[in-house]
Design a protein around this motif. Structure first.
Motif, PDB file in Angstrom:
ATOM      1  N   CYS A   1      40.625  53.940  80.140  1.00  0.00           N
ATOM      2  CA  CYS A   1      41.846  54.656  80.532  1.00  0.00           C
ATOM      3  C   CYS A   1      43.047  53.965  79.901  1.00  0.00           C
ATOM      4  CB  CYS A   1      41.984  54.694  82.047  1.00  0.00           C
ATOM      5  SG  CYS A   1      40.724  55.712  82.866  1.00  0.00           S
ATOM      6  N   HIS A   2      44.088  54.744  79.569  1.00  0.00           N
ATOM      7  CA  HIS A   2      45.152  54.202  78.732  1.00  0.00           C
ATOM      8  C   HIS A   2      46.520  54.744  79.146  1.00  0.00           C
ATOM      9  CE1 HIS A   2      41.826  52.882  76.227  1.00  0.00           C
ATOM     10  NE2 HIS A   2      41.356  54.128  76.302  1.00  0.00           N
ATOM     11  N   VAL A   3      47.524  53.873  79.021  1.00  0.00           N
ATOM     12  CA  VAL A   3      48.920  54.239  79.266  1.00  0.00           C
ATOM     13  C   VAL A   3      49.665  54.129  77.947  1.00  0.00           C
ATOM     14  CG1 VAL A   3      51.041  53.657  80.492  1.00  0.00           C
ATOM     15  CG2 VAL A   3      48.817  53.443  81.650  1.00  0.00           C
ATOM     16  N   ARG A   4      50.421  55.172  77.582  1.00  0.00           N
ATOM     17  CA  ARG A   4      51.130  55.202  76.306  1.00  0.00           C
ATOM     18  C   ARG A   4      52.572  55.672  76.507  1.00  0.00           C
ATOM     19  NH1 ARG A   4      47.315  52.638  75.243  1.00  0.00           N
ATOM     20  NH2 ARG A   4      45.594  53.109  73.813  1.00  0.00           N
ATOM     21  N   ASN A   5      53.497  55.009  75.815  1.00  0.00           N
ATOM     22  CA  ASN A   5      54.895  55.447  75.763  1.00  0.00           C
ATOM     23  C   ASN A   5      55.418  55.820  77.151  1.00  0.00           C
ATOM     24  OD1 ASN A   5      57.353  56.110  74.524  1.00  0.00           O
ATOM     25  ND2 ASN A   5      56.789  58.267  74.407  1.00  0.00           N
ATOM     26  N   ALA A   6      55.296  54.887  78.076  1.00  0.00           N
ATOM     27  CA  ALA A   6      55.630  55.183  79.461  1.00  0.00           C
ATOM     28  C   ALA A   6      56.530  54.098  80.039  1.00  0.00           C
ATOM     29  CB  ALA A   6      54.359  55.316  80.286  1.00  0.00           C
ATOM     30  N   VAL A   7      57.098  54.406  81.202  1.00  0.00           N
ATOM     31  CA  VAL A   7      57.970  53.478  81.925  1.00  0.00           C
ATOM     32  C   VAL A   7      57.518  53.436  83.381  1.00  0.00           C
ATOM     33  CG1 VAL A   7      60.328  52.999  82.689  1.00  0.00           C
ATOM     34  CG2 VAL A   7      59.926  53.981  80.412  1.00  0.00           C
ATOM     35  N   ILE A   8      57.419  52.236  83.935  1.00  0.00           N
ATOM     36  CA  ILE A   8      57.279  52.074  85.373  1.00  0.00           C
ATOM     37  C   ILE A   8      58.584  51.468  85.867  1.00  0.00           C
ATOM     38  CG2 ILE A   8      55.986  49.920  84.977  1.00  0.00           C
ATOM     39  CD1 ILE A   8      55.570  52.117  88.087  1.00  0.00           C
ATOM     40  N   ASP A   9      59.299  52.202  86.690  1.00  0.00           N
ATOM     41  CA  ASP A   9      60.638  51.810  87.119  1.00  0.00           C
ATOM     42  C   ASP A   9      60.612  51.467  88.602  1.00  0.00           C
ATOM     43  OD1 ASP A   9      63.293  51.514  87.765  1.00  0.00           O
ATOM     44  OD2 ASP A   9      63.967  53.311  86.713  1.00  0.00           O
ATOM     45  N   ALA A  10      60.721  50.159  88.897  1.00  0.00           N
ATOM     46  CA  ALA A  10      60.734  49.700  90.286  1.00  0.00           C
ATOM     47  C   ALA A  10      62.055  49.020  90.624  1.00  0.00           C
ATOM     48  CB  ALA A  10      59.573  48.746  90.530  1.00  0.00           C
ATOM     49  N   THR A  11      63.109  49.378  89.911  1.00  0.00           N
ATOM     50  CA  THR A  11      64.392  48.699  90.118  1.00  0.00           C
ATOM     51  C   THR A  11      64.973  48.957  91.508  1.00  0.00           C
ATOM     52  OG1 THR A  11      65.493  50.573  89.031  1.00  0.00           O
ATOM     53  CG2 THR A  11      65.007  48.652  87.676  1.00  0.00           C
ATOM     54  N   ALA A  12      64.556  50.037  92.154  1.00  0.00           N
ATOM     55  CA  ALA A  12      65.103  50.345  93.474  1.00  0.00           C
ATOM     56  C   ALA A  12      64.333  49.676  94.602  1.00  0.00           C
ATOM     57  CB  ALA A  12      65.113  51.859  93.690  1.00  0.00           C
ATOM     58  N   VAL A  13      63.220  49.022  94.285  1.00  0.00           N
ATOM     59  CA  VAL A  13      62.374  48.425  95.333  1.00  0.00           C
ATOM     60  C   VAL A  13      62.933  47.059  95.719  1.00  0.00           C
ATOM     61  CG1 VAL A  13      60.063  47.659  95.940  1.00  0.00           C
ATOM     62  CG2 VAL A  13      60.365  49.648  94.451  1.00  0.00           C
ATOM     63  N   THR A  14      63.248  46.881  96.979  1.00  0.00           N
ATOM     64  CA  THR A  14      63.731  45.581  97.462  1.00  0.00           C
ATOM     65  C   THR A  14      62.729  44.907  98.385  1.00  0.00           C
ATOM     66  OG1 THR A  14      64.896  46.671  99.290  1.00  0.00           O
ATOM     67  CG2 THR A  14      66.152  46.256  97.275  1.00  0.00           C
ATOM     68  N   ALA A  15      61.757  45.665  98.893  1.00  0.00           N
ATOM     69  CA  ALA A  15      60.683  45.060  99.673  1.00  0.00           C
ATOM     70  C   ALA A  15      59.737  44.328  98.734  1.00  0.00           C
ATOM     71  CB  ALA A  15      59.933  46.142 100.440  1.00  0.00           C
ATOM     72  N   GLU A  16      58.781  43.577  99.279  1.00  0.00           N
ATOM     73  CA  GLU A  16      57.782  42.936  98.430  1.00  0.00           C
ATOM     74  C   GLU A  16      56.980  44.011  97.717  1.00  0.00           C
ATOM     75  OE1 GLU A  16      56.101  39.108  99.323  1.00  0.00           O
ATOM     76  OE2 GLU A  16      54.140  40.058  99.497  1.00  0.00           O
ATOM     77  N   MET A  17      56.927  43.907  96.373  1.00  0.00           N
ATOM     78  CA  MET A  17      56.336  44.993  95.602  1.00  0.00           C
ATOM     79  C   MET A  17      55.090  44.520  94.869  1.00  0.00           C
ATOM     80  SD  MET A  17      58.834  45.249  92.239  1.00  0.00           S
ATOM     81  CE  MET A  17      60.385  44.912  93.084  1.00  0.00           C
ATOM     82  N   TYR A  18      54.223  45.480  94.587  1.00  0.00           N
ATOM     83  CA  TYR A  18      53.102  45.288  93.678  1.00  0.00           C
ATOM     84  C   TYR A  18      53.216  46.389  92.636  1.00  0.00           C
ATOM     85  CZ  TYR A  18      51.456  42.548  97.640  1.00  0.00           C
ATOM     86  OH  TYR A  18      51.372  41.631  98.656  1.00  0.00           O
ATOM     87  N   CYS A  19      53.614  45.990  91.450  1.00  0.00           N
ATOM     88  CA  CYS A  19      53.951  46.964  90.420  1.00  0.00           C
ATOM     89  C   CYS A  19      53.295  46.547  89.111  1.00  0.00           C
ATOM     90  CB  CYS A  19      55.474  47.038  90.275  1.00  0.00           C
ATOM     91  SG  CYS A  19      56.053  47.939  88.842  1.00  0.00           S
ATOM     92  N   GLY A  20      52.674  47.509  88.402  1.00  0.00           N
ATOM     93  CA  GLY A  20      52.019  47.176  87.145  1.00  0.00           C
ATOM     94  C   GLY A  20      52.103  48.292  86.135  1.00  0.00           C
TER      95      GLY A  20
END
Length: 674
Positions: free
Chosen positions: A197-216
């Motif tokens: 499985c593959h991710v291409r030309n994408a953005v993960i935007d977690a700038t609004a998260v202030t709680a403890e986050m798990y972001c990848g």
């Protein structure tokens, strides 16, 4: 009830739904089969607990028929908007997959769509609750996903899934809370397998998260028992962007270019490795706890292996930041690589920020590392606990390290066992405790070094203290054998106080088992402010034992050599007079600047032990004749070792000192490790 619907490749256009209705979708709760259908320009108004364009659910929990969806295209459709978000589980294909008999999905294309909710959100499916197989070729293209627990394909894989052949591209996943990724937000602790499985030309935007986050960039949270194989994020020419915000007090941005948190297994698929080509940005400006890694933010429990990270991590602040992994707590990372630019605060490393336990082996790091804080290393930032159990072997780094003090070409603060590692990058430090391999050995700890080497230069400014070609400061128990450092140490204008070609300084009351150094050498020039030595700048412990080591430096120089305060020497600048120093040698033509410069080609210093204290230039035992106490009254105990003119270092080490040919290659003038 059961349905078997074949769309015969017809297009169903302009489907709309009413406001605040349950099962918002074309088929509602889908029990049966849908195939060969195209849906275009559908508008589903948020409502109900589960909503989707095709189905609210792929099957009911009590269904007696497996749900199958294949060869379906959904385009130009919306499920919730920025102005009218849903409050429950929304996915373009389906809100949930709950079928009691399981579900199969294959050859799905979702393009130019959007889904927005304050709850779970998926570009394909919001949440799974049954055994789900996704196979064939599946694409989510140009589709933006907004929500909590959000994924470009699946929001929450809350069941056993077997997933392959999926691509998320040309879209943005915007996280409003924890557990978000461009492929999957989070998984359940079941034996799921995700491959190819593959991710291409994408953005993960977690700038609004202030709680403890798990972001990848691929997955936010990979839980235990789940295996990821042969997947990728970005390409060499097109990085995926991971955008992080500033966590609230006592919260952490546990985030990575591939996985935020990994409790599962990440390994290769046949010969296909996992790869992450990413850029990570963060709005945080403080030195608070972050846990950010170019591949994984926080790793524990299961192995990560055969993975590569190519990263741009410039301008990051905060602690526990690594080019590959932010924090490694347990189990194994092996056969992995990272290259790129890394920055951060305390505990920043070219490969991993902090190691508390576990094993790292057969990994490499290359690029640049910049920090304005402390405890940084070209491979490992450091260990935060004197009781940590780390096994670090067969790794290499060429990361150039620049920034504040307590830095090492390989590790900032070291605890545990280090075997057959190398550091070839340069270290530039504005603070104390800098080393070509390790900044310091942590107080009250135990560290063991065998068959490691450092070749980079170690440069300090502002006359900082405790600078070594291999280790800056030894504050814990140390065993060191068959190691070497070849880089120049210090500078002629602003070299450090207590500067050594191998070790800067050894002194701490927490050293209970001693310091033992065997069959090691240094060959770089040593330029210090005060108390310089070809091997050790200063040792203040009687428990230091050094045997069969060689100071093969061409220059050992200190700016200060005052009889009442400072000394420098060919081997140890200032030694404790009753250390155990046996069979240690110096380079015959060394240029030495010191109070006492012996006849470099002939003078032989007697072996030193508690029974035979260190002797001065007249052969008399040295005694502490200083008056007063404190830094202005250091005694002068120079140790110059022995000399055997006319030999290369390789010949000296092999024929005189008896270093093992099974460990060392003696074919060149300088021995190198095999």
């Amino acid at each position: 009830n059961c349905i078997h619907f074949d769309g015969n490749d017809f297009i169903l256009s302009n489907v709309t739904s009413a406001q605040d209705q349950n099962y918002q979708s074309i088929f509602g709760c889908l029990n049966g089969t849908v195939q060969n259908l195209k849906v275009d320009k559908a508008v589903m108004v948020p409502g109900g607990k589960y909503s989707g364009v095709l189905a609210s659910h792929l099957g009911a929990a009590g269904s007696t028929v497996k749900t199958v969806v294949k060869d379906v295209i959904i385009s130009n459709s919306t499920l919730g908007t920025a102005e009218n978000k849903g409050t429950h589980k929304f996915g373009i294909l389906a809100g949930g997959a709950e079928n009691g008999k399981g579900a199969e999905v294959s050859n799905i294309t979702i393009s130019d769509c959007s889904v927005a909710t304050t709850n779970y959100a998926g570009g394909m499916i919001a949440q799974t609750g049954c055994n789900l197989v996704i196979s064939g070729t599946n694409q989510v293209v140009g589709t933006d996903v907004y929500g909590s627990l959000a994924g470009g394909v699946i929001g929450f894989a809350n069941s056993l899934i077997t997933m392959s052949g999926c691509t998320y591209s040309d879209g943005t996943v915007t996280a409003t809370s924890t557990n978000s990724g461009c492929m999957i937000g989070s998984t359940k602790e079941v034996a799921s397998v995700i491959s190819d499985c593959h991710v291409r030309n994408a953005v993960i935007d977690a700038t609004a998260v202030t709680a403890e986050m798990y972001c990848g960039g691929f997955i936010g949270r990979l839980n235990k028992n789940v295996t990821v194989k042969g997947c990728s994020v970005g390409t060499e020419t097109d990085r995926v962007l991971v955008k992080l915000g500033t966590p609230a007090d006592a919260k952490r941005a546990i985030s990575g270019g591939f996985a935020g948190l990994s409790y599962g297994v990440i390994t290769k698929n046949g010969d296909v490795r996992n790869k992450a080509y990413v850029e990570i940005t963060c709005t945080n400006t403080e030195n608070n706890k972050m846990c950010i890694g170019g591949f994984v933010g926080f790793h524990q429990y299961n192995v990560i292996e055969y993975c590569d990270a190519d990263v741009v991590m410039n301008g990051l602040k905060g602690t526990y930041i690594g080019g590959f992994c932010g924090v490694h707590v347990d189990n194994t990372i092996q056969y992995c690589t990272v290259t790129g630019s890394v920055s951060g605060g305390d505990f920043t490393g070219g490969f991993v920020g902090e190691v508390d336990a576990g094993t790292i082996s057969n990994c490499t790091a290359a690029g640049t590392l910049t920090t304005t804080a402390t405890t940084v290393g070209g491979f490992i930032g450091g260990t935060n606990s004197a009781k940590a159990t780390c096994t670090i072997s067969n790794n290499s780094t060429s990361m150039n390290v620049s920034g504040a003090g307590l830095g090492g070409g390989f590790v900032g603060s070291a605890v545990g066992t280090y075997t057959s590692n190398s550091a070839t990058g340069n270290v530039t430090s504005t603070g104390s405790h800098a080393g070509g391999f390790a900044g310091r050995i942590l107080e009250s700890s135990t560290a063991s070094f065998s068959k490691n080497f450092a070749t980079g230069t170690v440069t300090t400014v502002n006359n900082q203290a405790n600078v070594g070609g291999f280790i800056g400061y030894v504050g814990g128990n140390l065993t060191m054998e068959n190691c070497y450092a070849t880089g120049n140490v210090g500078t002629s204008s602003a070299g450090g106080n207590k500067t050594g070609g191998l070790i800067g300084y050894t002194l701490d009351s927490s050293i209970t088992e001693g310091v033992k150094i065997t069959n090691c050498y240094a060959s770089g020039n040593v330029e210090g402010y005060a108390t310089s030595g070809g091997l050790i700048g200063r040792t203040g412990l009687s428990s230091v034992e050094m045997n069969g080591c060689v100071a093969w430096n061409s220059v050992v120089n200190s700016q200060k050599n005052d009889e009442g305060r400072y000394s420098s020497a060919a081997v140890v600048g200032t030694a404790y007079p009753t250390c155990t120093l046996t069979n240690n040698y110096r380079k015959p033509d060394m240029s030495l600047t010191a109070i006492w410069v012996p006849e470099m080609d002939t003078f032989q210093h007697d072996d030193v032990s508690p029974e035979h204290p260190l002797t001065d230039m007249d052969g008399e035992a040295m005694n502490d004749t200083s008056t007063g106490s404190g830094q202005d009254h250091y005694p002068i105990y120079p140790y110059h070792g022995k000399v055997d003119a006319g030999k290369t270092l390789s010949v000296l080490a092999r024929d005189v000192l008896g270093w093992s040919p099974d460990i060392w290659d003696f074919t060149g003038d300088l021995p190198v490790l095999k």
